[in-house]
Motif scaffolding. Structure first.
Motif, PDB file in Angstrom:
ATOM      1  N   ASP A 212      -2.457  13.703   0.166  1.00 41.47           N
ATOM      2  CA  ASP A 212      -1.736  14.479   1.023  1.00 41.47           C
ATOM      3  C   ASP A 212      -2.483  15.707   1.395  1.00 41.47           C
ATOM      4  O   ASP A 212      -3.760  15.948   1.157  1.00 41.47           O
ATOM      5  CB  ASP A 212      -0.447  15.185  -0.135  1.00 41.47           C
ATOM      6  CG  ASP A 212       0.561  16.019   0.340  1.00 41.47           C
ATOM      7  OD1 ASP A 212       0.667  16.154   1.547  1.00 41.47           O
ATOM      8  OD2 ASP A 212       1.182  16.688  -0.549  1.00 41.47           O
ATOM      9  N   LYS A 214      -1.901  19.562   1.589  1.00 42.63           N
ATOM     10  CA  LYS A 214      -0.937  20.483   1.214  1.00 42.63           C
ATOM     11  C   LYS A 214      -0.844  22.035   1.883  1.00 42.63           C
ATOM     12  O   LYS A 214       0.313  22.913   1.997  1.00 42.63           O
ATOM     13  CB  LYS A 214      -1.108  21.081  -0.499  1.00 42.63           C
ATOM     14  CG  LYS A 214      -0.556  19.825  -1.000  1.00 42.63           C
ATOM     15  CD  LYS A 214      -0.570  20.173  -2.729  1.00 42.63           C
ATOM     16  CE  LYS A 214       0.141  19.056  -3.482  1.00 42.63           C
ATOM     17  NZ  LYS A 214      -0.448  18.444  -4.399  1.00 42.63           N
ATOM     18  N   GLY A 226       5.013  22.024   1.144  1.00 41.65           N
ATOM     19  CA  GLY A 226       5.345  20.911   0.355  1.00 41.65           C
ATOM     20  C   GLY A 226       4.544  19.515   0.790  1.00 41.65           C
ATOM     21  O   GLY A 226       4.483  18.738   0.064  1.00 41.65           O
ATOM     22  N   PHE A 269       4.395   9.766 -10.695  1.00 41.21           N
ATOM     23  CA  PHE A 269       3.286  10.156  -9.627  1.00 41.21           C
ATOM     24  C   PHE A 269       2.223  11.141 -10.215  1.00 41.21           C
ATOM     25  O   PHE A 269       2.492  12.105 -10.992  1.00 41.21           O
ATOM     26  CB  PHE A 269       4.204  11.212  -8.745  1.00 41.21           C
ATOM     27  CG  PHE A 269       3.441  12.036  -7.577  1.00 41.21           C
ATOM     28  CD1 PHE A 269       2.134  12.505  -7.823  1.00 41.21           C
ATOM     29  CD2 PHE A 269       3.941  12.370  -6.246  1.00 41.21           C
ATOM     30  CE1 PHE A 269       1.413  13.271  -6.730  1.00 41.21           C
ATOM     31  CE2 PHE A 269       3.422  12.952  -5.495  1.00 41.21           C
ATOM     32  CZ  PHE A 269       2.139  13.535  -5.607  1.00 41.21           C
ATOM     33  N   ASN A 285       4.156  14.270 -11.549  1.00 37.20           N
ATOM     34  CA  ASN A 285       5.728  14.194 -10.811  1.00 37.20           C
ATOM     35  C   ASN A 285       6.599  13.121 -11.437  1.00 37.20           C
ATOM     36  O   ASN A 285       5.847  12.110 -11.401  1.00 37.20           O
ATOM     37  CB  ASN A 285       5.591  14.465  -9.460  1.00 37.20           C
ATOM     38  CG  ASN A 285       4.801  15.497  -8.829  1.00 37.20           C
ATOM     39  OD1 ASN A 285       5.172  16.892  -9.524  1.00 37.20           O
ATOM     40  ND2 ASN A 285       4.067  15.581  -7.975  1.00 37.20           N
ATOM     41  N   ARG A 287       8.865  11.442  -9.861  1.00 36.58           N
ATOM     42  CA  ARG A 287       9.475  10.957  -8.525  1.00 36.58           C
ATOM     43  C   ARG A 287       8.647  10.522  -7.415  1.00 36.58           C
ATOM     44  O   ARG A 287       7.398  10.736  -7.773  1.00 36.58           O
ATOM     45  CB  ARG A 287      10.351  12.144  -7.927  1.00 36.58           C
ATOM     46  CG  ARG A 287       9.456  13.393  -7.847  1.00 36.58           C
ATOM     47  CD  ARG A 287       9.718  14.515  -7.247  1.00 36.58           C
ATOM     48  NE  ARG A 287       8.796  15.547  -7.444  1.00 36.58           N
ATOM     49  CZ  ARG A 287       7.894  15.730  -6.440  1.00 36.58           C
ATOM     50  NH1 ARG A 287       7.646  15.082  -5.713  1.00 36.58           N
ATOM     51  NH2 ARG A 287       6.986  16.691  -6.605  1.00 36.58           N
ATOM     52  N   GLY A 289       6.217  10.956  -4.094  1.00 39.19           N
ATOM     53  CA  GLY A 289       5.847  12.189  -3.475  1.00 39.19           C
ATOM     54  C   GLY A 289       6.392  12.376  -2.213  1.00 39.19           C
ATOM     55  O   GLY A 289       6.917  11.156  -1.634  1.00 39.19           O
ATOM     56  N   ASP A 290       6.388  13.479  -1.382  1.00 40.58           N
ATOM     57  CA  ASP A 290       6.926  13.706  -0.179  1.00 40.58           C
ATOM     58  C   ASP A 290       5.871  14.618   0.533  1.00 40.58           C
ATOM     59  O   ASP A 290       5.628  15.698  -0.020  1.00 40.58           O
ATOM     60  CB  ASP A 290       8.125  14.448  -0.313  1.00 40.58           C
ATOM     61  CG  ASP A 290       9.062  14.540   1.060  1.00 40.58           C
ATOM     62  OD1 ASP A 290       8.448  14.459   1.972  1.00 40.58           O
ATOM     63  OD2 ASP A 290      10.152  14.864   1.144  1.00 40.58           O
ATOM     64  N   PRO A 291       5.085  13.970   1.514  1.00 40.86           N
ATOM     65  CA  PRO A 291       5.235  12.741   2.154  1.00 40.86           C
ATOM     66  C   PRO A 291       4.230  11.635   1.798  1.00 40.86           C
ATOM     67  O   PRO A 291       3.974  10.870   2.401  1.00 40.86           O
ATOM     68  CB  PRO A 291       4.746  13.222   3.833  1.00 40.86           C
ATOM     69  CG  PRO A 291       3.904  14.324   3.425  1.00 40.86           C
ATOM     70  CD  PRO A 291       4.365  14.931   1.893  1.00 40.86           C
ATOM     71  N   GLU A 292       4.161  11.577   0.506  1.00 38.59           N
ATOM     72  CA  GLU A 292       3.262  10.277   0.153  1.00 38.59           C
ATOM     73  C   GLU A 292       4.449   8.878   0.157  1.00 38.59           C
ATOM     74  O   GLU A 292       3.887   7.827   0.760  1.00 38.59           O
ATOM     75  CB  GLU A 292       3.043  10.253  -1.377  1.00 38.59           C
ATOM     76  CG  GLU A 292       1.789  11.197  -1.664  1.00 38.59           C
ATOM     77  CD  GLU A 292       1.962  12.595  -1.934  1.00 38.59           C
ATOM     78  OE1 GLU A 292       3.201  12.935  -1.686  1.00 38.59           O
ATOM     79  OE2 GLU A 292       1.140  13.326  -2.329  1.00 38.59           O
TER      80      GLU A 292
HETATM   81  N1  GLY Z   1       3.513  15.773  -1.805  1.00 44.64           N
HETATM   82  C1  GLY Z   1       3.496  16.322  -3.052  1.00 44.64           C
HETATM   83  C2  GLY Z   1       4.626  16.485  -3.854  1.00 44.64           C
HETATM   84  O1  GLY Z   1       5.515  15.359  -3.715  1.00 44.64           O
HETATM   85  O2  GLY Z   1       4.737  16.810  -4.771  1.00 44.64           O
END
Ligand code: GLY
Ligand code: AMP
Length: 425
Positions: A212, A214, A226, A269, A285, A287, A289-292
């Motif tokens: 990512d 950040k 994010g 994650f 995490n 869940r 990742g966003d944007p993974e």
């Molecule tokens: N890209 C990091 C997250 O989803 O926490």
């Protein structure tokens, strides 16, 4: 089968696109979804934290599977509520989502089970934290215990900064109740890698790695966001790194959660830092990742519903994950000013070009459909992902496609994936 996806960002769009690619999906709903998700699913105006409405909707529509995307509803126990109503759901229960929901919990777990991470102390009282910080080596990292949209981490170079950080987190409560407790962590340096995995309570299957970006500005300057863009796989995630993590981190985490009576079913994650002394866990995490998700899922060959079923049924040991031997890069198109203040409501042009472009995806994060068409509706607006045979090719493709769409206020980082240029090819 009928699938309900909870959430409404780029991650949920990527999940919905994978589900739509499954032969087994007859009907997809998304609560609340967004304009892009609305092209492949029926969006329903229910927020991700409106648990009663989500449960009632899933019962009424006889949903076969609910997939919970974001951290807040998972940490808040949406999985438990759906299960209590006899519904099938993918995502950890509240007692397991605490792996993300409390940094103090996750640090204590890692310490107890010898999972490599930064040294730390936990504080409930600001005075005690301050007394400790007077003796601590700088820089030091302060983390609000609870969920803070990825923003509750402060890196402090001096005692003055650290004292100000304690005030911000524990006294001014900038991150709300997340700051009732604080973790003080040793500062580490190294490259960061995101590794996502499917977990069925006992077995863990690792997905292809990602990285990512950040910070808001080029050269990793500016405020934390994010996430402004990703690439997958990470060339820095070598066989040696993988072997170390397999031996010391992945299964160890799943076993630790099971041993604590908190079996984890869903996505873990692993936010890793590759330090001089080997990989260390920065954070967990619970869940995608966003944007993974926007670079990892388009490369996954498995039917996502088969893998999710195996996680829920405890048969993940029978599944091998397979990824295309290619690469993906995602560039986030944001509203100028994000993550602070920004304007929204600008019309988005050029989206149709993605409809016929193989290997290109435009995942919506903050968009809304109006009578005038699709308009911007958030800080992160779109995530443009492109595939390529190499990371370099994927990167060139993603930046070309980032130019296909336009809206007033459009902002993107120009150096997503630039780090791969350092790698010998
Ligand atoms: N890209 C990091 C997250 O989803 O926490
Ligand atoms: P976290 O939410 O815990 O992943 O922290 C957010 C970001 O802060 C990470 O992606 C790192 O860039 C940075 N960070 C967190 N913990 C540390 C640490 N112990 N040393 C150095 N940087 C850190």
């Amino acid at each position: 089968m009928k699938v309900l996806i909870v959430g409404g960002g780029g991650r949920e769009h990527a999940i919905a696109a994978s589900v739509a690619g499954s032969k087994r999906a007859d009907k997809i709903y998304c609560a609340p979804g967004n304009a892009g998700i609305g092209q492949i699913a029926e969006c329903v105006p229910i927020g991700a934290m409106e648990f009663d409405k989500i449960v009632a909707f899933a019962k009424e529509k006889e949903i076969d599977l609910t997939i919970v995307g974001p951290d807040d509803p998972l940490v808040g126990g949406l999985t438990d509520e759906l299960e209590a109503a006899g519904l099938r759901v993918f995502g950890p229960r509240k007692n397991a989502a605490i792996l993300e929901g409390s940094k103090a919990f996750s640090k204590d777990l890692m310490k107890k089970y010898h999972i490599p991470t930064a040294a730390y102390e936990t504080f409930d009282e600001p005075q005690e934290a301050l007394a400790y910080l007077k003796t601590a080596k700088m820089p030091v990292v302060l983390k609000a215990d609870g969920l803070a949209l990825g923003k509750g981490v402060l890196i402090c170079n001096t005692l003055e900064e650290a004292a100000a950080g304690v005030k911000t987190i524990m006294e001014d409560k900038k991150f709300g109740a997340a700051g009732n407790r604080m973790v003080v962590e040793e500062f580490m340096t190294g490259r960061e890698v995101s590794v996502l995995s499917f977990v069925d309570g006992r077995t863990i299957r690792i997905m292809s790695s990602a990285q990512d970006h950040k910070r808001a500005l080029d050269g990793n300057q500016g405020l934390n966001t994010g996430g402004m863009g990703t690439f997958s796989p990470s060339p820095f995630y070598t066989k040696e790194v993988d072997a170390f993590c397999q031996e010391h981190i992945y299964q160890a985490t799943v076993d630790a959660m099971a041993a604590e009576g908190r079996p984890f079913q869903g996505i873990i994650f692993f936010g890793l830092m590759l330090t001089e002394n080997g990989p260390r866990v920065l954070e967990y995490n619970a869940r995608f990742g966003d944007p993974e998700a926007q670079v990892v899922l388009p490369r996954m060959k498995n039917d996502i519903l088969d893998v999710i079923d195996a996680c829920i049924d405890g048969t993940l040991d029978k599944v091998e994950l397979q990824f295309e031997d290619n690469a993906a890069v995602c560039v986030i198109l944001a509203s100028e000013g994000y993550p602070l203040s920004y304007e929204k409501g600008f019309s988005v042009r050029g989206l149709e070009r993605f409809e016929k472009a193989d290997g290109y995806y435009c995942f919506h994060a903050g968009t809304k459909r109006t009578e005038e068409g699709i308009v911007t509706n958030g800080g992160r607006v779109l995530g443009v992902t492109a595939l390529g045979t190499t990371l370099q090719e994927a990167r060139a493709n993603a930046y070309a496609a980032a130019g296909w769409v336009d809206f007033d206020n459009k902002y993107m980082r120009k150096d997503i994936g630039k780090a791969i240029e350092e790698i010998e090819v």
